[in-house]
Design an enzyme around this catalytic site. Sequence first.
Site, PDB file in Angstrom:
ATOM      1  N   LYS A 187       1.093  -0.749   0.113  1.00  0.00           N
ATOM      2  CA  LYS A 187      -0.343   0.283  -0.326  1.00  0.00           C
ATOM      3  C   LYS A 187       0.852   0.706   0.463  1.00  0.00           C
ATOM      4  O   LYS A 187       0.801   2.524  -1.032  1.00  0.00           O
ATOM      5  CB  LYS A 187      -0.554   0.110   1.286  1.00  0.00           C
ATOM      6  CG  LYS A 187      -1.091   1.264   1.833  1.00  0.00           C
ATOM      7  CD  LYS A 187      -2.416   1.381   2.937  1.00  0.00           C
ATOM      8  CE  LYS A 187      -2.542   2.910   3.094  1.00  0.00           C
ATOM      9  NZ  LYS A 187      -3.955   2.808   2.788  1.00  0.00           N
ATOM     10  N   GLY A 194     -20.442  11.152   3.506  1.00  0.00           N
ATOM     11  CA  GLY A 194     -20.262  11.759   4.346  1.00  0.00           C
ATOM     12  C   GLY A 194     -18.457  11.753   4.175  1.00  0.00           C
ATOM     13  O   GLY A 194     -18.883  13.286   5.618  1.00  0.00           O
ATOM     14  N   GLU A 212     -16.441  13.058   9.051  1.00  0.00           N
ATOM     15  CA  GLU A 212     -16.378  12.052   9.826  1.00  0.00           C
ATOM     16  C   GLU A 212     -14.434  12.352   9.903  1.00  0.00           C
ATOM     17  O   GLU A 212     -13.269  11.023   9.641  1.00  0.00           O
ATOM     18  CB  GLU A 212     -16.309  11.166   9.185  1.00  0.00           C
ATOM     19  CG  GLU A 212     -17.510  11.215   8.671  1.00  0.00           C
ATOM     20  CD  GLU A 212     -18.240   9.437   7.796  1.00  0.00           C
ATOM     21  OE1 GLU A 212     -16.982   9.000   6.750  1.00  0.00           O
ATOM     22  OE2 GLU A 212     -19.476   9.710   7.202  1.00  0.00           O
ATOM     23  N   CYS A 239      -6.978  -0.790   2.157  1.00  0.00           N
ATOM     24  CA  CYS A 239      -7.180  -1.702   3.205  1.00  0.00           C
ATOM     25  C   CYS A 239      -8.185  -1.247   3.673  1.00  0.00           C
ATOM     26  O   CYS A 239      -8.146  -0.650   4.464  1.00  0.00           O
ATOM     27  CB  CYS A 239      -5.735  -2.308   3.630  1.00  0.00           C
ATOM     28  SG  CYS A 239      -3.871  -1.994   2.229  1.00  0.00           S
ATOM     29  N   HIS A 264     -27.073   4.840   1.487  1.00  0.00           N
ATOM     30  CA  HIS A 264     -26.026   4.940  -0.184  1.00  0.00           C
ATOM     31  C   HIS A 264     -25.544   3.442  -0.284  1.00  0.00           C
ATOM     32  O   HIS A 264     -25.065   2.596   0.754  1.00  0.00           O
ATOM     33  CB  HIS A 264     -24.973   5.522   1.113  1.00  0.00           C
ATOM     34  CG  HIS A 264     -23.240   5.969  -0.187  1.00  0.00           C
ATOM     35  ND1 HIS A 264     -23.670   6.023  -1.947  1.00  0.00           N
ATOM     36  CD2 HIS A 264     -22.315   4.654  -0.302  1.00  0.00           C
ATOM     37  CE1 HIS A 264     -22.576   5.750  -2.049  1.00  0.00           C
ATOM     38  NE2 HIS A 264     -21.934   5.403  -1.157  1.00  0.00           N
ATOM     39  N   CYS A 307     -22.570   1.457  -2.627  1.00  0.00           N
ATOM     40  CA  CYS A 307     -21.585   1.383  -3.603  1.00  0.00           C
ATOM     41  C   CYS A 307     -20.921   0.324  -4.339  1.00  0.00           C
ATOM     42  O   CYS A 307     -21.052  -0.735  -3.881  1.00  0.00           O
ATOM     43  CB  CYS A 307     -20.002   2.140  -2.977  1.00  0.00           C
ATOM     44  SG  CYS A 307     -19.793   1.300  -1.662  1.00  0.00           S
ATOM     45  N   HIS A 357     -12.695   7.638  -6.939  1.00  0.00           N
ATOM     46  CA  HIS A 357     -11.487   7.124  -6.764  1.00  0.00           C
ATOM     47  C   HIS A 357     -10.834   7.058  -7.977  1.00  0.00           C
ATOM     48  O   HIS A 357      -9.793   6.146  -8.521  1.00  0.00           O
ATOM     49  CB  HIS A 357     -11.949   4.923  -7.323  1.00  0.00           C
ATOM     50  CG  HIS A 357     -12.621   4.486  -5.419  1.00  0.00           C
ATOM     51  ND1 HIS A 357     -14.319   4.837  -5.490  1.00  0.00           N
ATOM     52  CD2 HIS A 357     -13.245   3.763  -4.623  1.00  0.00           C
ATOM     53  CE1 HIS A 357     -14.788   4.016  -4.898  1.00  0.00           C
ATOM     54  NE2 HIS A 357     -13.832   3.748  -4.033  1.00  0.00           N
TER      55      HIS A 357
END
Length: 763
Positions: A19, A441, A493, A525, A650, A652, A703
């Site tokens: 990552k 959000g 958030e 992740c 929501h 996705c 994304h």
Amino acid sequence: MTTIHNLGFPRIGAKRELKFALESYWKGESSRDALKELGAQLRKRHWDNQGGLDFVPVGDFAFYDQVLDMSFTLGNLPQRVQGFHGDVLDNYFRVARGRSAQGAEDHGACCGGVAAGEMTKWFDTNYHYIVPEFTSETQFQLDASRLLAQLAEARAQGVKAKPVIVGPVTYLALGKAKDDSDKLALLPRLLPAYTQLLDTLAAQGVEWVQIDEPILVTELDAEWQHAFNTAYHQLKGCKVKLLLATYFGQLQENAYLAANLPVAGLHVDAINGRDDVQPLINLLPPHKVLSLGVINGRNIWKTDLAAVLNWLEPLAAQLGERLWVAPSCSLLHVPVDLDSEQKLDAEIKSWLAFALQKLEELRILGRALREGRDAVKTELAQNLAALTARRTSPRVNNPAVQAAVAKIDAKFGQRQNAYTQRAQKQAALLKLPAYPTTTIGSFPQTAEIRQARSQYKAGQLDDAGYKAAMQAEIARSVREQETLGLDVLVHGEAERNDMVEYFGEQLQGYAFSQFGWVQSYGSRCVKPPILFGDISRPKAMTVEWITYAQSLTKKPMKGMLTGPVTILNWSFVRDDQPRSVSCKQLALAIREEVQDLEKAGVRVIQIDEAALREGLPLRKSQWKRYLDWAVESFRITANGVKDETQIHTHMCYSEFNDIIASIADMDADVITIETSRSDMELLDAFDHFSYPNEIGPGVYDIHSPNIPAQEHIVQLMKKAAERIPAERLWVNPDCGLKTRQWSEVIPALSNMVAAAKALRAGG
């Protein structure tokens, strides 16, 4: 002698090394060579981790996604990236995420980014893959360089390699035709590339190739069943032995087809499909290997080794060398190493097994089958002690929670009035314009947020300091949204590490790992919480943060919650009671939070059910049972409020057209969905289904780092208005903005707000 082997290993690294290397490369902070070297180091370590197995998978490592790897191996690149120069890896990232590294855009001046490939869930998991794209003109041209390079690395390390590839029928089934062509018509063009690949591997001295065909556990019509026969009768001439691997479900009516395909071996998921095994043994030709996946590759509980041996030993006597034993599926779906967990509750830790521990369980089973149970009697005794402790632990069962679930009746899932009446009251209260704008959000998790959270966990920042830091970030989010002109705001958030873990940390019945990371897609992740016991909510979880945010603005502030089905599906869930029972326990807990938000004056509440579809059984014949309890759980959560309180949900990155009636049954006032990557194709369901409530089709692909143009957003919304009355449409991104940077978010949302204004003006 029973053969033990593995189907796949987590690729991210025990410390998420992949990552961080990917994100460093994409930012232009490290070189392509450094990224490739890190990949080689991880592969070497992971092959070492699998020492002692008779066959080790090679080719299961990917820099983004194994399905995208297969597309590049087959030379199936979207037309929009074929004109780019540069390294193959950069083209690979362009397909995956719209662009590669900041310093690797050879065509940046003239072309910039491209549309990223569509992304969806890998069967019923939380792993996402990049959807292969097909047209009637699609051609395939083998490029085996990636697989051959990894094979050479493994051989140099002394690994007994079993290359792993996605099978041709599953590959076609997972893809999407971008025109009106028939995907199966491409099979005659596709098979020569597979034949060439298998012959190339044979020339390298490969004995066995694992060819994954999980589509065999779904309901197949006659054409797709015939495609399997066509494909494997053509491939049977190749000079390697094929282990055809199925997983995630039961073969059922496909058992005869699978047993009689001309392959050397068949792997089946004996966790989900144990009932398939004895009929399969009766169907298999006497020369064919049967691989049984007896260790759960999808969950983290210790295997009952004695029970597995009780079942396996007679089969081993019957099949002899034809019996192979493995995990049920790739270990991609579980964390790497339980031994890394130094802070996890010791009692709960003793009940668990991550990838490395599952491999050790596999070695114990293999030794017991080869040498007898006495050879592993100490290990079996330790396993039994841990299982007994879990079964008898008072921490698992809460009679008060069980009694509350027993009292659930139909009234829990009913709003006071129907949507049409609620909508009028909500409109009068909220006074929103046409095409109201909002976000899903989350806002960027900045370096400041991560630093404050890290310092707080390390004890370097006290409660007051952490609260002040989070309130400052919330204030920034509100300020930016006010400046942008959004209509319904969110608090951003900042205080949440993860949309599921955050809630699990505040619910009784959950435990948490430090390093239990699992890949969701690319560099993303997640660290699923561990649902080990009955669930209850000791206190309010979000009210303080949301009410603070509302105090900063006169605009409506949306309370953000994660729904019970998503919390369930994105957790490692206890396996000692039905999932439906655990879900209703979660529903009651989140229902309390919804009601507390309403009491605090919050008039818009979003209950995310991003993973609703993910929990669907792979067979449509089993959908209704799941959808009945999943929708009921959402309604229990959402429907204890007044008509004036507007409930959003929501979803996705999942195809939902075929469950649209169930989504309507959820009766949320507003639903937001992903439609940007699919160019509004997900709205095709509304051609034939009159969706009764409001909907926000996501117009900003979060994304990808690409900034959506105002004109593009207007165009997408006009497509939506052809199916949904304009007065019931919202304008929003397709998912939360947590993973993006403010430098990307502000211009993208600015264009989104401008598009909404243009739509209101008739543009």
